[in-house]
Design an enzyme around this catalytic site. Structure first.
Site, PDB file in Angstrom:
ATOM      1  N   LEU A   9       0.943  -0.698   0.182  1.00 27.88           N
ATOM      2  CA  LEU A   9      -0.272  -0.043   0.268  1.00 27.88           C
ATOM      3  C   LEU A   9       0.873   1.708   0.278  1.00 27.88           C
ATOM      4  O   LEU A   9       1.753   1.237   0.912  1.00 27.88           O
ATOM      5  CB  LEU A   9      -1.078  -0.077   1.459  1.00 27.88           C
ATOM      6  CG  LEU A   9      -1.998  -1.465   1.268  1.00 27.88           C
ATOM      7  CD1 LEU A   9      -2.611  -0.968   2.543  1.00 27.88           C
ATOM      8  CD2 LEU A   9      -2.764  -1.440   0.144  1.00 27.88           C
ATOM      9  N   GLY A  12      -0.691   6.822  -0.464  1.00 27.62           N
ATOM     10  CA  GLY A  12      -1.185   7.481   0.475  1.00 27.62           C
ATOM     11  C   GLY A  12      -0.501   9.023   0.846  1.00 27.62           C
ATOM     12  O   GLY A  12       0.552   9.063  -0.397  1.00 27.62           O
ATOM     13  N   ARG A  16       2.697  14.228   6.635  1.00 26.97           N
ATOM     14  CA  ARG A  16       3.701  14.586   7.231  1.00 26.97           C
ATOM     15  C   ARG A  16       5.361  14.224   7.907  1.00 26.97           C
ATOM     16  O   ARG A  16       6.167  14.781   8.436  1.00 26.97           O
ATOM     17  CB  ARG A  16       3.489  13.797   8.968  1.00 26.97           C
ATOM     18  CG  ARG A  16       1.846  14.099  10.449  1.00 26.97           C
ATOM     19  CD  ARG A  16       2.069  12.896  10.919  1.00 26.97           C
ATOM     20  NE  ARG A  16       1.674  11.510  10.401  1.00 26.97           N
ATOM     21  CZ  ARG A  16       1.836  10.475  10.924  1.00 26.97           C
ATOM     22  NH1 ARG A  16       1.844  10.153  11.287  1.00 26.97           N
ATOM     23  NH2 ARG A  16       1.337   8.920   9.812  1.00 26.97           N
ATOM     24  N   GLY A  79      -9.352   4.968   1.822  1.00 30.04           N
ATOM     25  CA  GLY A  79      -8.655   4.033   3.474  1.00 30.04           C
ATOM     26  C   GLY A  79      -7.921   2.313   3.138  1.00 30.04           C
ATOM     27  O   GLY A  79      -8.123   2.164   1.919  1.00 30.04           O
ATOM     28  N   ASP A 104       5.266   1.617   3.602  1.00 33.00           N
ATOM     29  CA  ASP A 104       6.221   3.180   4.716  1.00 33.00           C
ATOM     30  C   ASP A 104       6.742   2.007   5.590  1.00 33.00           C
ATOM     31  O   ASP A 104       6.948   2.564   6.952  1.00 33.00           O
ATOM     32  CB  ASP A 104       5.543   4.402   4.527  1.00 33.00           C
ATOM     33  CG  ASP A 104       4.497   3.788   5.804  1.00 33.00           C
ATOM     34  OD1 ASP A 104       3.758   2.635   6.267  1.00 33.00           O
ATOM     35  OD2 ASP A 104       3.781   4.731   7.052  1.00 33.00           O
ATOM     36  N   ALA A 380      56.135  15.412  -9.541  1.00 29.91           N
ATOM     37  CA  ALA A 380      55.266  16.263  -8.708  1.00 29.91           C
ATOM     38  C   ALA A 380      54.005  17.008  -9.511  1.00 29.91           C
ATOM     39  O   ALA A 380      55.195  18.169 -10.329  1.00 29.91           O
ATOM     40  CB  ALA A 380      55.797  17.348  -7.365  1.00 29.91           C
ATOM     41  N   TYR A 387      42.148  18.897 -22.546  1.00 28.30           N
ATOM     42  CA  TYR A 387      41.393  19.431 -23.195  1.00 28.30           C
ATOM     43  C   TYR A 387      41.442  21.293 -23.724  1.00 28.30           C
ATOM     44  O   TYR A 387      42.230  21.956 -23.158  1.00 28.30           O
ATOM     45  CB  TYR A 387      40.948  20.138 -22.175  1.00 28.30           C
ATOM     46  CG  TYR A 387      38.521  20.844 -22.300  1.00 28.30           C
ATOM     47  CD1 TYR A 387      37.951  19.952 -23.671  1.00 28.30           C
ATOM     48  CD2 TYR A 387      38.332  21.858 -21.504  1.00 28.30           C
ATOM     49  CE1 TYR A 387      36.943  21.234 -24.164  1.00 28.30           C
ATOM     50  CE2 TYR A 387      37.175  22.265 -22.539  1.00 28.30           C
ATOM     51  CZ  TYR A 387      36.233  21.224 -23.192  1.00 28.30           C
ATOM     52  OH  TYR A 387      35.411  22.035 -23.290  1.00 28.30           O
ATOM     53  N   ALA A 423      62.380  18.541 -15.467  1.00 27.55           N
ATOM     54  CA  ALA A 423      61.396  19.637 -14.723  1.00 27.55           C
ATOM     55  C   ALA A 423      60.650  21.030 -15.490  1.00 27.55           C
ATOM     56  O   ALA A 423      61.395  21.768 -16.500  1.00 27.55           O
ATOM     57  CB  ALA A 423      61.428  20.001 -13.319  1.00 27.55           C
TER      58      ALA A 423
HETATM   59  C1  UD1 Z   1      -2.926   1.877   9.741  1.00 24.99           C
HETATM   60  C2  UD1 Z   1      -3.511   0.686  10.103  1.00 24.99           C
HETATM   61  C3  UD1 Z   1      -3.012   0.542  11.632  1.00 24.99           C
HETATM   62  C4  UD1 Z   1      -1.171  -0.266  12.439  1.00 24.99           C
HETATM   63  C5  UD1 Z   1      -1.213   1.370  10.884  1.00 24.99           C
HETATM   64  C6  UD1 Z   1       0.550   0.320  10.814  1.00 24.99           C
HETATM   65  C7  UD1 Z   1      -5.477   0.913   9.356  1.00 24.99           C
HETATM   66  C8  UD1 Z   1      -7.214   1.410   8.800  1.00 24.99           C
HETATM   67  N1  UD1 Z   1      -4.934   1.909  10.296  1.00 24.99           N
HETATM   68  O1  UD1 Z   1      -3.027   2.909  10.197  1.00 24.99           O
HETATM   69  O2  UD1 Z   1      -4.205   0.243  12.393  1.00 24.99           O
HETATM   70  O3  UD1 Z   1      -1.370   0.452  13.023  1.00 24.99           O
HETATM   71  O4  UD1 Z   1      -1.283   1.166   9.926  1.00 24.99           O
HETATM   72  O5  UD1 Z   1       1.702   1.154  10.387  1.00 24.99           O
HETATM   73  O6  UD1 Z   1      -5.823   0.098   8.540  1.00 24.99           O
HETATM   74  N2  UD1 Z   1      -2.989   4.137   2.512  1.00 24.99           N
HETATM   75  C9  UD1 Z   1      -3.300   3.877   1.270  1.00 24.99           C
HETATM   76  N3  UD1 Z   1      -4.757   4.417   0.786  1.00 24.99           N
HETATM   77  C10 UD1 Z   1      -5.232   4.801   1.655  1.00 24.99           C
HETATM   78  C11 UD1 Z   1      -4.783   4.793   2.632  1.00 24.99           C
HETATM   79  C12 UD1 Z   1      -3.868   4.415   3.067  1.00 24.99           C
HETATM   80  O7  UD1 Z   1      -3.169   3.049  -0.081  1.00 24.99           O
HETATM   81  O8  UD1 Z   1      -6.143   5.289   1.501  1.00 24.99           O
HETATM   82  C13 UD1 Z   1      -1.276   3.263   2.315  1.00 24.99           C
HETATM   83  C14 UD1 Z   1      -0.792   4.793   3.244  1.00 24.99           C
HETATM   84  O9  UD1 Z   1       0.780   4.836   1.881  1.00 24.99           O
HETATM   85  C15 UD1 Z   1       0.750   3.916   3.950  1.00 24.99           C
HETATM   86  C16 UD1 Z   1      -0.875   2.343   4.696  1.00 24.99           C
HETATM   87  O10 UD1 Z   1      -1.853   2.257   3.262  1.00 24.99           O
HETATM   88  O11 UD1 Z   1       0.916   3.045   3.632  1.00 24.99           O
HETATM   89  C17 UD1 Z   1      -1.272   2.910   5.759  1.00 24.99           C
HETATM   90  O12 UD1 Z   1      -2.309   3.786   6.021  1.00 24.99           O
HETATM   91  P1  UD1 Z   1      -1.903   4.411   7.189  1.00 24.99           P
HETATM   92  O13 UD1 Z   1      -2.673   6.380   6.830  1.00 24.99           O
HETATM   93  O14 UD1 Z   1      -0.562   5.226   7.273  1.00 24.99           O
HETATM   94  O15 UD1 Z   1      -2.154   4.507   8.060  1.00 24.99           O
HETATM   95  P2  UD1 Z   1      -2.026   4.363   9.364  1.00 24.99           P
HETATM   96  O16 UD1 Z   1      -2.470   5.139   9.914  1.00 24.99           O
HETATM   97  O17 UD1 Z   1      -0.510   4.249   9.759  1.00 24.99           O
HETATM   98 CA    CA Z   2       1.365   4.912   8.483  1.00 22.71          CA
END
Ligand code: UD1
Ligand code: CA
Length: 458
Positions: A9, A12, A16, A79, A104, A380, A387, A423
């Site tokens: 995944l 996101g 931060r 999500g 990540d 030396a 060039y 030299a």
């Molecule tokens: C998520 C978990 C949490 C866990 C944590 C560990 C959920 C709801 N929560 O929270 O329980 O402890 O990871 O790291 O899953 N991403 C997408 N599409 C989206 C949202 C997120 O691809 O719509 C990807 C982000 O890029 C990231 C990963 O999913 O790589 C996790 O998303 P993030 O928003 O960081 O979730 P957390 O709040 O960290």
């Molecule tokens: Ca995360």
């Protein structure tokens, strides 16, 4: 049907990080962060991963490499549950188990993912997830278990009660799912109060169906370090660096101060080599046995033989054979090739040039676009004037020649075998073998004795 495919995944925003660069492309020891997750997933599944991208999707695809994985776009980001649902089109009917991880989380090891898959295969529940027990919850979801210890649900920190917030077992965000069970479950996910579909809610769904959810607890909590800020990025880099240095120490390499080096995992180091502080070994760099590297050495894409010494020098795209010593303050640039036993002392620069066996170049020289044969002594301050403002020209120096201090070799030019320059001479014309040329511009003023040919054995 494939046994298992990994889904990473990475859609996101990474808000931060406060960066124009997408979070998963931030470099970690020379590679984009997501590359670590890709490699771990690949090693654990033996299959090309699927990456869910969304925020700056095209940039992420190009940054990781268009052929590096199969990409699925999630837009808008609704999500983690929605993100996995987007992979249904490419995976449904083609795979038995789906392994989900995050772009990540670069510290997860392939062995851990393999252990998760083994644990998943050992029971018939539809979900096996990775958890970690830690005092600092870092905003992770909490694992809710019943009095018998069975996993009941994952509660996100934002929605947790005070009692749930006190739970020390956390959701790492890495799961193995039965694919057949997963696809309809994702369609059935409730909308969270935040307006997202949480992948974590699949756990409560399975439990409600009377199915068991299993958890594997991480042995090494550092593997669960997720990168949300640049502080986390530095923490992750430190852990990765420790792993790399430790691996080489166990292979027989000495690090005088293991915390003060920067070694990418592409570099290799031979036995009984000593790496001194403030040394950088980058990219396609390979060092032979019994070398002394550093302090203050910067090596990128450079191959070094056995028993070499590199002290306070910069080497880029260079090749160095055995028993060469360089520095302090040497600079090898692209295409420098130093043969066995070369001595290159202070303030030397070599670019696109071959220095034959035993060449000595002790002080303040620039050698570019040149071939220097065995045993040549470069006085030396010698410079190849390669060039002319428009083009680069070659210099050739024959075996055993002696180049006097401060000689300017105006290329194209050839110095014959056994020849000498005085030299301060400025050499604009070829110097024949076994002659001495001096002056500005240099003229041949004398013939030099040729060495006796080796006598035939009777
Ligand atoms: C998520 C978990 C949490 C866990 C944590 C560990 C959920 C709801 N929560 O929270 O329980 O402890 O990871 O790291 O899953 N991403 C997408 N599409 C989206 C949202 C997120 O691809 O719509 C990807 C982000 O890029 C990231 C990963 O999913 O790589 C996790 O998303 P993030 O928003 O960081 O979730 P957390 O709040 O960290
Ligand atoms: Ca995360």
């Amino acid at each position: 049907m494939a046994e298992v495919v990994g889904v990473v995944l990475a859609a996101g925003k990474g808000t931060r990080m406060k960066s124009a660069l997408p979070k998963v492309l931030h470099p970690l020891l020379g590679r984009p962060m997501a590359e670590y997750a890709l490699r771990a997933v690949e090693a654990a599944t033996n299959a090309r991963p699927v990456v869910v991208i969304g925020h700056q999707a095209e940039r992420v695809r190009q940054g990781l490499g268009p052929d590096r994985a199969r990409y699925v776009v999630q837009d808008p980001p609704l999500g983690t549950g929605d993100a996995v649902r987007r992979t249904r089109g490419v995976l449904e009917g083609r795979v038995r188990t789906v392994l989900v991880t995050n772009g990540d989380m670069p510290l997860l090891r392939a062995e851990t993912l393999r252990a998760l898959l083994e644990a998943h295969a050992a029971h018939d529940g539809p979900i096996t997830l990775l958890t970690v027990v830690a005092d600092d919850p870092r905003g992770f979801g909490r694992i809710v278990r019943d009095p018998q210890g069975r996993v009941q649900a994952i509660v996100e920190e934002a929605h947790a009660t005070p009692e749930q917030k006190a739970i020390r077992e956390l959701n790492v965000g890495v799961y193995a799912f039965d694919a057949e069970w997963l696809w309809p479950a994702l369609e059935a996910l409730p909308l969270s109060p935040k307006g997202e579909y949480y992948l974590t809610d699949t756990v409560a769904l399975a439990v409600a169906q009377g199915r068991a959810v299993h958890a594997l607890v991480l042995e090494d909590p550092t593997e669960a370090v997720g990168v949300n800020t640049r502080v986390h990025l530095a923490e992750a880099a430190a852990v990765l660096q420790q792993r790399i240095v430790r691996r080489w120490m166990l292979e027989g390499v000495t690090f005088v101060d293991p915390r003060r080096v920067y070694v990418e995992d592409t570099a290799t180091i031979g036995r009984d080599t000593v790496v001194w502080p403030d040394t950088y070994l980058l990219g396609d760099t390979h060092i032979g046995p019994e070398c002394d590297i550093g302090p203050n050495a910067y090596l990128r894409d450079t191959h070094i033989g056995a028993r070499c010494r590199v002290f306070a020098s910069v080497l880029e795209q260079a090749r160095v054979e055995d028993e060469v010593d360089i520095g302090p303050y040497g600079h090898l640039r692209k295409g420098a090739h130093l043969a066995r036993g070369v001595h290159m002392g202070n303030f030397g620069e070599v670019k696109n040039a071959y220095l034959g066996p035993g060449v000595k170049m002790g002080h303040f020289s620039y050698i570019g676009d040149a071939t220097i044969e065995a045993g040549v002594n470069i006085g030396a301050g010698t410079i190849t004037c390669n060039y002319d403002g428009q083009r680069k020209h070659p210099t050739y120096i024959g075996p055993g020649a002696f180049i006097g201090s401060d000689t300017m070799l105006v290329a194209p030019v050839r110095i014959g075998e056994g020849a000498r320059t005085g030299a301060g001479s400025v050499v604009t014309k070829d110097v024949p073998p076994y002659t001495l040329a001096v002056g500005v511009p240099a003229r041949v003023i004398r013939r030099l004795p040729r060495p006796e040919p080796p006598s035939e054995e009777p």
